[in-house]
Scaffold this active site. Sequence first.
Site, short mmCIF file in Angstrom:
data_model
loop_
_atom_site.label_atom_id
_atom_site.label_comp_id
_atom_site.label_asym_id
_atom_site.label_seq_id
_atom_site.Cartn_x
_atom_site.Cartn_y
_atom_site.Cartn_z
N LYS A 77 0.83 -1.21 0.00
CA LYS A 77 0.00 0.00 0.00
C LYS A 77 0.87 1.26 0.00
O LYS A 77 0.61 2.20 -0.74
CB LYS A 77 -0.96 -0.03 1.20
N GLN A 121 -4.74 -1.96 9.59
CA GLN A 121 -4.56 -3.25 8.93
C GLN A 121 -5.09 -4.39 9.82
O GLN A 121 -4.72 -4.49 10.98
CB GLN A 121 -3.06 -3.47 8.63
N ASP A 144 -11.12 2.12 3.89
CA ASP A 144 -11.34 0.68 3.72
C ASP A 144 -12.83 0.37 3.54
O ASP A 144 -13.19 -0.73 3.14
CB ASP A 144 -10.81 -0.10 4.94
#
Length: 319
Positions: A77, A121, A144
Amino acid sequence: MVGLLDFQGFEEINTPAAQPSNCIFMTIIDGKQLSEQIKNELAEEVKTIVQNGGKIPHLAAVLVGENPASKVYVRNKVRSCEQVGFKSTLVEKSADITEAELLQVVHNLNNDPDIDGFIVQLPLPNHINEEKVTLAIDPKKDVDGFHPVNFGRMALGMPCYLPATPFGIVTMLERYNIPTAGKHAVVIGRSNIVGTPMAILLSRKGKVGDCTVTVTHSRTHDLPGIVRQADIIVAAIGRANFVTADMVKPGAVVIDVGINRVEAPETKRGYRLVGDVDYDGVAEKCSFITPVPGGVGPMTVLSLLQNTLKASQKAIYGD
Ligand code: BQF
């Protein structure tokens, strides 16, 4: 007397869609290549923003602990941000961080005006409640798309940050001009971040949508029999080579979300990545298939960048 129009109508209803019994025109959906192409488009947009004196999109990622897969994903990322000219900030915390401390990190990112969007994460260590952390993220910065506000907006067809993996799959279907209207899509797996949102998106009205969707999972009776009826298969169960050729209708579109490590002593790393689909067996039967690696995975990372650009443009929630 049966008129010509009547006859045509009859034919249309009763003629099954053209479906070769052994499909020779199989296309590999190259997620790696497509993601690079769209990243180049994003890089151009960033250039224009910079020329106009605008704010450079800024993504933050919070990584807790030492999960090797998570480290790889976060690194992907950050590297992708650099590729398109975004700013990125990696917040690394040790596995023994308390839940309260992590909630404070989230709070700080929520209130940092330079951060357009951020992710925490997953998975998190067992002593931390993932749901609590997700709920603490400001929906405006939830790139997200895991917060219930974004999930709800997605389900209602409102502007939102789409969860990255379903977003990536939708982009693949769109860019490869794969028709979905009226098709039977079978989703294997019902996770909050892939199976469930994918089923919702495919069933909704719209360009990539208008499918008839069946969600299957670990408790489904005769799963192979249901998957065999699918025009579009989305495999997201997390079991290596789960979908075999006997479960695939000739000409089906096969989307493989799985990323499974299987032992491979002959390789440098000692393992290799395989999907939820037995690629070698299935590929020759279907019309489109995504490989692993290089299929859905790179599109997932791309989607996060697209959401971050939207966040910096205040495209979903305004100012
Ligand atoms: C590729 C993910 C399960 C659980 C949490 C490229 C990625 C993966 C594969 C990647 C994933 C999977 C990510 C490939 C991010 C996708 O070339 O095939 C990129 O970085 N992903 C994640 O952040 O969390 C996960 C899968």
